[in-house]
Design an enzyme around this catalytic site. Structure first.
Site, PDB file in Angstrom:
ATOM      1  N   SER A 142       0.869  -1.185   0.000  1.00 33.81           N
ATOM      2  CA  SER A 142       0.000   0.000   0.000  1.00 33.81           C
ATOM      3  C   SER A 142       0.901   1.228   0.000  1.00 33.81           C
ATOM      4  O   SER A 142       2.066   1.148   0.421  1.00 33.81           O
ATOM      5  CB  SER A 142      -0.865   0.023   1.272  1.00 33.81           C
ATOM      6  OG  SER A 142      -1.414   1.317   1.474  1.00 33.81           O
ATOM      7  N   TYR A 155      -1.984  -0.869  10.524  1.00 35.86           N
ATOM      8  CA  TYR A 155      -2.152  -1.210   9.102  1.00 35.86           C
ATOM      9  C   TYR A 155      -0.909  -0.765   8.325  1.00 35.86           C
ATOM     10  O   TYR A 155      -0.334  -1.532   7.555  1.00 35.86           O
ATOM     11  CB  TYR A 155      -3.415  -0.547   8.542  1.00 35.86           C
ATOM     12  CG  TYR A 155      -3.620  -0.819   7.068  1.00 35.86           C
ATOM     13  CD1 TYR A 155      -3.860  -2.113   6.609  1.00 35.86           C
ATOM     14  CD2 TYR A 155      -3.548   0.213   6.134  1.00 35.86           C
ATOM     15  CE1 TYR A 155      -4.024  -2.368   5.252  1.00 35.86           C
ATOM     16  CE2 TYR A 155      -3.724  -0.037   4.778  1.00 35.86           C
ATOM     17  CZ  TYR A 155      -3.959  -1.329   4.343  1.00 35.86           C
ATOM     18  OH  TYR A 155      -4.118  -1.584   3.001  1.00 35.86           O
TER      19      TYR A 155
HETATM   20  P1  NAP Z   1     -11.585  -6.181  -0.404  1.00 34.33           P
HETATM   21  O1  NAP Z   1     -12.461  -5.957  -1.588  1.00 34.33           O
HETATM   22  O2  NAP Z   1     -12.160  -6.061   0.961  1.00 34.33           O
HETATM   23  O3  NAP Z   1     -10.889  -7.597  -0.597  1.00 34.33           O
HETATM   24  C1  NAP Z   1     -10.204  -8.266   0.434  1.00 34.33           C
HETATM   25  C2  NAP Z   1     -10.078  -9.723   0.024  1.00 34.33           C
HETATM   26  O4  NAP Z   1      -9.374 -10.419   1.071  1.00 34.33           O
HETATM   27  C3  NAP Z   1     -11.417 -10.388  -0.150  1.00 34.33           C
HETATM   28  O5  NAP Z   1     -11.368 -11.261  -1.257  1.00 34.33           O
HETATM   29  C4  NAP Z   1     -11.603 -11.156   1.134  1.00 34.33           C
HETATM   30  O6  NAP Z   1     -12.410 -12.288   0.856  1.00 34.33           O
HETATM   31  C5  NAP Z   1     -10.161 -11.537   1.451  1.00 34.33           C
HETATM   32  N1  NAP Z   1      -9.978 -11.806   2.869  1.00 34.33           N
HETATM   33  C6  NAP Z   1     -10.215 -10.979   3.914  1.00 34.33           C
HETATM   34  N2  NAP Z   1      -9.964 -11.610   5.073  1.00 34.33           N
HETATM   35  C7  NAP Z   1      -9.547 -12.860   4.740  1.00 34.33           C
HETATM   36  C8  NAP Z   1      -9.154 -13.982   5.488  1.00 34.33           C
HETATM   37  N3  NAP Z   1      -9.129 -13.952   6.840  1.00 34.33           N
HETATM   38  N4  NAP Z   1      -8.800 -15.116   4.844  1.00 34.33           N
HETATM   39  C9  NAP Z   1      -8.838 -15.160   3.491  1.00 34.33           C
HETATM   40  N5  NAP Z   1      -9.182 -14.124   2.724  1.00 34.33           N
HETATM   41  C10 NAP Z   1      -9.550 -12.992   3.342  1.00 34.33           C
HETATM   42  O7  NAP Z   1     -10.363  -5.144  -0.422  1.00 34.33           O
HETATM   43  P2  NAP Z   1      -9.235  -4.842  -1.520  1.00 34.33           P
HETATM   44  O8  NAP Z   1      -9.109  -3.384  -1.570  1.00 34.33           O
HETATM   45  O9  NAP Z   1      -9.464  -5.577  -2.776  1.00 34.33           O
HETATM   46  O10 NAP Z   1      -7.955  -5.401  -0.757  1.00 34.33           O
HETATM   47  C11 NAP Z   1      -6.986  -6.220  -1.360  1.00 34.33           C
HETATM   48  C12 NAP Z   1      -5.610  -5.812  -0.866  1.00 34.33           C
HETATM   49  O11 NAP Z   1      -5.315  -4.500  -1.315  1.00 34.33           O
HETATM   50  C13 NAP Z   1      -5.440  -5.800   0.660  1.00 34.33           C
HETATM   51  O12 NAP Z   1      -4.196  -6.393   0.985  1.00 34.33           O
HETATM   52  C14 NAP Z   1      -5.426  -4.320   0.991  1.00 34.33           C
HETATM   53  O13 NAP Z   1      -4.678  -4.052   2.160  1.00 34.33           O
HETATM   54  C15 NAP Z   1      -4.748  -3.769  -0.250  1.00 34.33           C
HETATM   55  N6  NAP Z   1      -4.946  -2.336  -0.497  1.00 34.33           N
HETATM   56  C16 NAP Z   1      -6.200  -1.846  -0.702  1.00 34.33           C
HETATM   57  C17 NAP Z   1      -6.360  -0.485  -0.926  1.00 34.33           C
HETATM   58  C18 NAP Z   1      -7.708   0.130  -1.155  1.00 34.33           C
HETATM   59  O14 NAP Z   1      -7.820   1.375  -1.085  1.00 34.33           O
HETATM   60  N7  NAP Z   1      -8.748  -0.653  -1.440  1.00 34.33           N
HETATM   61  C19 NAP Z   1      -5.230   0.367  -0.952  1.00 34.33           C
HETATM   62  C20 NAP Z   1      -3.984  -0.179  -0.749  1.00 34.33           C
HETATM   63  C21 NAP Z   1      -3.835  -1.535  -0.529  1.00 34.33           C
HETATM   64  P3  NAP Z   1     -13.375 -13.053   1.877  1.00 34.33           P
HETATM   65  O15 NAP Z   1     -14.133 -12.026   2.650  1.00 34.33           O
HETATM   66  O16 NAP Z   1     -14.206 -13.905   0.960  1.00 34.33           O
HETATM   67  O17 NAP Z   1     -12.461 -13.879   2.722  1.00 34.33           O
END
Ligand code: NAP
Length: 264
Positions: A142, A155
């Site tokens: 991130s 985080y």
């Molecule tokens: P998201 O839509 O909430 O996706 C998170 C994913 O992780 C979902 O598929 C969720 O699936 C899975 N997950 C959560 N807890 C889990 C667990 N205990 N075991 C297995 N799978 C789990 O959010 P996203 O933005 O796509 O996030 C993906 C990555 O991008 C993360 O590492 C986040 O830190 C990073 N990121 C996001 C942003 C942003 O602004 N969105 C910015 C920088 C970095 P289930 O609920 O089905 O398990």
């Protein structure tokens, strides 16, 4: 990416958001897929859509990566399946509460997912990649890896780990045929914000990117061999200068005498 058969990619957190876009793009570029997340229904629906659209093989593993037994199943898959050539460590959670308002047990669960699971999955995959002289790891970090003041500090700390771990992996593994990329997304329009307690409507749209644009840019960075990709940073020279300053300091960081400014 080209359309050749490129082996199998295991994508964690593939049931929604950034991971679901990675899964789709990676399949189109020639990989078979193993999709990992907790929500089996969402994984199954995505797997069916992607395999219909791309004719690639798509397997699903429903696993809570916070659960050591379930995590071990995914580790075993990475160790045993020699067709796997790419690991996308994307599963992660965030929170937007300040340190003093955050529950330490929730913070520990976040560390378990964002750091411990990512580390264990990398340990499971990489020895096979080295043995076969081929493989890649994409770690979703991130922008808070380098700007921890922007969101919750735990985080930011987990994502600083992901960046440092990726840099170290690259240092150790590049000569052994293993590619490593750390992706540093800025705010991306996914469920991440709502799940973390701050619906995305609270953000200025000028700082929010779509998951599709974020992933497409990151995959271009991957194909170009970048170690660190920051899709939303328009002036790339700023990161290069930051990285050059870090590397220039490195040889001077350990000496046998305190710096003169610390003389009593
Ligand atoms: P998201 O839509 O909430 O996706 C998170 C994913 O992780 C979902 O598929 C969720 O699936 C899975 N997950 C959560 N807890 C889990 C667990 N205990 N075991 C297995 N799978 C789990 O959010 P996203 O933005 O796509 O996030 C993906 C990555 O991008 C993360 O590492 C986040 O830190 C990073 N990121 C996001 C942003 C942003 O602004 N969105 C910015 C920088 C970095 P289930 O609920 O089905 O398990």
């Amino acid at each position: 990416m080209s359309q050749n058969h490129r082996g199998t990619a295991l994508v964690t957190g593939a049931s929604s958001g950034i991971g679901a876009v990675y899964a789709e793009r990676i399949a189109r570029s020639g990989y078979d897929l193993i999709l990992v997340a907790r929500n089996r229904e969402k994984l199954a629906a995505l797997a069916e859509r992607i395999s219909n659209e791309t004719q690639k093989g798509v397997e699903i593993i429903d696993a809570d990566l916070n659960d050591r037994t379930a995590l071990a199943r995914v580790e075993a898959k990475l160790k045993d399946d020699a067709s796997i050539t790419l690991l996308v460590n994307n599963a992660g959670v965030g929170t937007h509460t300040p340190l003093l308002d955050s529950d330490v047990d929730a913070m520990t669960r976040m560390i378990d997912l964002n750091v411990t699971a990512l580390t264990r999955l990398t340990y499971a995959a990489v020895p096979g990649f080295v043995a076969r002289g081929k493989g890649a790891v994409i770690n979703i970090a991130s922008i808070v890896s380098i700007a921890p003041e922007l969101l919750n500090g735990v985080y930011g700390g987990t994502k600083a780990f992901v960046l440092a771990f990726s840099q170290s992996l690259h240092h150790e593994l590049a000569a052994k045929g293993v590619r490593v990329q750390a992706v540093l997304p800025g705010a991306t329009a996914t469920d991440f914000w709502e799940s973390g307690g701050l619906p995305i409507d609270n953000l200025d749209p000028a700082i929010v990117m779509s998951a599709a644009d974020m992933v497409d840019a990151s995959l271009i960075g991957f194909e170009r061999g970048e170690l660190v990709t920051i899709p939303s940073l328009h002036d790339g020279a700023k990161y290069q200068a930051y990285e050059a300053a870090r590397q220039a300091m490195a040889p001077e960081l350990s000496t046998n005498a305190p710096a003169a400014r610390y003389a009593a």
